[in-house]
Design a protein around this motif. Structure first.
Motif, mmCIF file in Angstrom:
data_model
loop_
_atom_site.group_PDB
_atom_site.id
_atom_site.type_symbol
_atom_site.label_atom_id
_atom_site.label_comp_id
_atom_site.label_asym_id
_atom_site.label_seq_id
_atom_site.Cartn_x
_atom_site.Cartn_y
_atom_site.Cartn_z
ATOM 1 N N ASP A 130 0.832 -1.208 0.000
ATOM 2 C CA ASP A 130 0.000 0.000 0.000
ATOM 3 C C ASP A 130 0.867 1.260 0.000
ATOM 4 N N ILE A 131 1.895 1.263 0.832
ATOM 5 C CA ILE A 131 2.786 2.425 0.894
ATOM 6 C C ILE A 131 3.629 2.505 -0.368
ATOM 7 N N ALA A 132 4.125 1.373 -0.844
ATOM 8 C CA ALA A 132 4.991 1.361 -2.031
ATOM 9 C C ALA A 132 4.253 1.906 -3.251
ATOM 10 N N GLU A 133 3.003 1.514 -3.434
ATOM 11 C CA GLU A 133 2.231 2.002 -4.584
ATOM 12 C C GLU A 133 1.924 3.489 -4.455
ATOM 13 N N ALA A 134 1.692 3.949 -3.227
ATOM 14 C CA ALA A 134 1.333 5.361 -3.040
ATOM 15 C C ALA A 134 2.504 6.292 -3.310
ATOM 16 N N ILE A 135 3.707 5.860 -3.031
ATOM 17 C CA ILE A 135 4.875 6.738 -3.215
ATOM 18 C C ILE A 135 5.743 6.298 -4.377
ATOM 19 N N ALA A 136 5.262 5.326 -5.159
ATOM 20 C CA ALA A 136 5.970 4.863 -6.367
ATOM 21 C C ALA A 136 7.359 4.346 -6.045
ATOM 22 N N MET A 137 7.441 3.469 -5.101
ATOM 23 C CA MET A 137 8.698 2.810 -4.754
ATOM 24 C C MET A 137 8.467 1.307 -4.664
ATOM 25 N N HIS A 138 9.554 0.559 -4.580
ATOM 26 C CA HIS A 138 9.448 -0.894 -4.475
ATOM 27 C C HIS A 138 9.183 -1.292 -3.021
ATOM 28 N N GLU A 139 8.510 -2.428 -2.846
ATOM 29 C CA GLU A 139 8.199 -2.903 -1.506
ATOM 30 C C GLU A 139 9.462 -3.140 -0.684
ATOM 31 N N SER A 140 10.506 -3.644 -1.324
ATOM 32 C CA SER A 140 11.745 -3.902 -0.593
ATOM 33 C C SER A 140 12.342 -2.614 -0.035
ATOM 34 N N THR A 141 12.195 -1.523 -0.774
ATOM 35 C CA THR A 141 12.693 -0.232 -0.283
ATOM 36 C C THR A 141 11.903 0.208 0.941
ATOM 37 N N VAL A 142 10.582 0.066 0.887
ATOM 38 C CA VAL A 142 9.746 0.431 2.026
ATOM 39 C C VAL A 142 10.075 -0.451 3.222
ATOM 40 N N SER A 143 10.340 -1.735 2.975
ATOM 41 C CA SER A 143 10.683 -2.640 4.064
ATOM 42 C C SER A 143 11.974 -2.215 4.744
ATOM 43 N N ARG A 144 12.969 -1.817 3.940
ATOM 44 C CA ARG A 144 14.243 -1.381 4.537
ATOM 45 C C ARG A 144 14.063 -0.087 5.318
ATOM 46 N N VAL A 145 13.250 0.808 4.809
ATOM 47 C CA VAL A 145 13.043 2.090 5.488
ATOM 48 C C VAL A 145 12.381 1.883 6.842
ATOM 49 N N THR A 146 11.437 0.967 6.929
ATOM 50 C CA THR A 146 10.677 0.778 8.160
ATOM 51 C C THR A 146 11.367 -0.133 9.160
ATOM 52 N N THR A 147 12.544 -0.638 8.835
ATOM 53 C CA THR A 147 13.283 -1.513 9.746
ATOM 54 C C THR A 147 14.102 -0.669 10.721
#
Length: 498
Positions: free
Chosen positions: A385-402
């Protein structure tokens, strides 16, 4: 069909993990404290990097949820885009945040002795200073036990055995190890080790040197002169107390319900880990990476914690000076590589900051109900949901939230906290967050009375009337995850008012 060798030429595309891309990905998943350690190592290794000692720049911030998403920025691209050639800094490019004013300078050659002498020239490195510093340190459990050993035991052999047993005590105060092995190692009889242990078990704090929980509680009750046969029977059957099997306990202890209630209250007042009163290391406070503040008009201000963000600069004047004096190819290659590495680090730090802010801002937008209503307003959310909203890959969002924490008006939360699975709405409406459902289950159980203890089936019925389509096994799983006993155990507990 004949088998023969043949040479073919084919074209294919692949993502190459360049050192620069690996660095950007690594920085993205580091917390601010880990990032500070990484920057310290880079400062030691790269002579073209220096710490920004100037006035701190205003932290990047964004208002949410009323403002539009952050506009596109070439430095705000996804980590995978760093492999594009136009993002690589050329040797002649001007680096970001380059320092054009200060050259590296050595620290002032102040004499160390000036810090060690007072106004009258008195040397502070004397024994009194050492005594003062030691006096401020709280005694450890080992120190406390050794002090008592010197007073309570006179025989040299008993003191030797006691010192060895003290070394076998863990941080909770329990004795770890086998007495037979201890006696063999010390070259004495087991009976002597047991005799010394019996004396050590009378040391302060009460319960220390126990070999089990039952023995630890028994030592504390003996200190209070409350270790009678009924209490000993209760300690011998602690597993029944954990199961709230009060009927069996009444039979084994030979007491009535009122006496059993008082005995259980006495046990609950004891300390199961007496040694933890000592050796208490100070808990490291969690330092937030993102700070969230309410704004007039009902919006939120999200900004990075600038106090923990490391600031580094590329010293271009120093690079220009040493480049002119470089003669050999190895020296020029080294300086070029260091200069490019420094540029990449500065760009990667900027990209990390803007990416974290972008992800955090979108999380706040989508979980606005939580910050206004509490856990009941938490929405189901996944990385996609976050990745699609900000046009990034899920793996990037996962690393950011770790390992990233956000300070909010409702407390400190890890960014991972806001991602929860969904539970369908029985009326076909918006789905419910699993965390919100767990919170609702806890609230219902805490509000129950002894006459109406809620079973898992009853909880399912109540939740479905509230529009939460949930199965009984899911309720049981959530209840066990919350460490809430079953309805049968809760009914026994409430009947005895434990």
């Amino acid at each position: 069909m004949a088998i023969s060798q043949r040479l073919d030429l084919r074209q294919s595309q692949s993502l190459v993990m360049t050192p620069q891309l690996q660095q950007a990905i690594k920085l993205l998943q580091l917390s601010n404290l880990e990032l500070a350690d990484y920057i310290e190592r880079e400062l030691e290794q790269n002579p073209l990097l220096e710490r920004d000692e100037g006035a701190s720049e205003p932290s990047v911030a964004e208002e949410s949820p009323d403002l539009a998403p952050v506009p596109a920025d070439p430095l705000n691209s996804d980590a995978a885009e760093l492999t594009l050639r136009d993002t690589l800094p050329a040797e002649g490019d001007t680096p970001l945040d380059a320092d054009d004013s200060n050259l590296w300078a050595s620290a002032p050659a102040d004499s160390l002795q000036s810090w060690k002498t007072g106004r009258g020239g008195t040397d502070f490195d004397d024994d009194d200073a050492g005594l003062d510093s030691n006096a401020s340190r709280p005694p450890t459990l080992r120190d406390h036990l050794i002090d008592q050993l010197a007073v309570e035991l006179n025989d040299p052999v008993d003191k030797l055995v006691g010192s060895h047993l003290i070394e076998m005590v863990d941080e909770s105060g329990y004795l770890q190890g086998d007495l037979d092995e201890t006696a063999k190692r010390l070259g004495c009889e087991r009976s002597r080790v047991e005799a010394v242990l019996a004396r050590l078990q009378r040391f302060d704090p009460a319960g220390v040197f126990a070999r089990s929980l039952a023995e630890c509680l028994a030592l504390q009750l003996r200190e209070r002169n409350r270790l009678d046969p009924a209490m000993q029977a209760l300690l011998d059957n602690l597993e029944l107390l954990a199961k709230r099997d009060l009927t069996q306990l009444l039979r084994l202890c030979g007491v009535d319900a009122e006496d059993l209630r008082e005995m259980i209250h006495e046990i609950k007042a004891l300390n199961p880990k007496p040694g933890q009163a000592f050796d208490q290391s100070l808990a490291q406070p969690v330092i937030p990476d993102i700070i969230m503040r309410p704004q007039p008009g009902g919006s939120w201000l999200i900004e990075l914690n600038s106090d923990t963000l490391p600031k580094v600069l590329v010293n271009t004047r120093y690079y220009a000076r040493v480049s002119r004096s470089a003669r050999r190819k190895e020296e020029k290659d080294y300086l070029s590589e260091r200069f490019q590495s420094a540029n990449w680090l500065v760009k990667s730090l900027h990209q990390r900051a803007t990416t974290i802010l972008k992800v955090a801002s979108e999380i706040v937008r989508q979980q606005d109900g939580f910050f206004r209503q509490g856990v009941s307003g938490l929405k189901p959310l996944i990385l996609r949901d976050i990745a699609e909203a900000i046009a990034m890959h899920e793996s990037t969002v996962s690393r950011v939230t770790t390992n990233k924490f956000m300070a909010t008006p409702r407390g400190m939360f890890e960014l991972k906290y806001f991602f929860t699975s969904s539970i369908a709405n029985s009326a076909g409406g918006e789905a419910h967050s699993a965390e919100a459902v767990r919170f609702r289950i806890r609230s219902l159980i805490e509000a129950e009375v002894a006459a109406e203890v809620l079973s898992d089936d009853k909880l399912v019925e109540i939740l479905r009337t509230e529009g939460i389509d949930i199965a009984r096994r899911t309720v049981a799983k959530y209840r066990e995850a919350l460490r809430i006993p079953s309805s049968v155990q809760r009914r026994r507990e409430k009947s005895m008012e434990i």
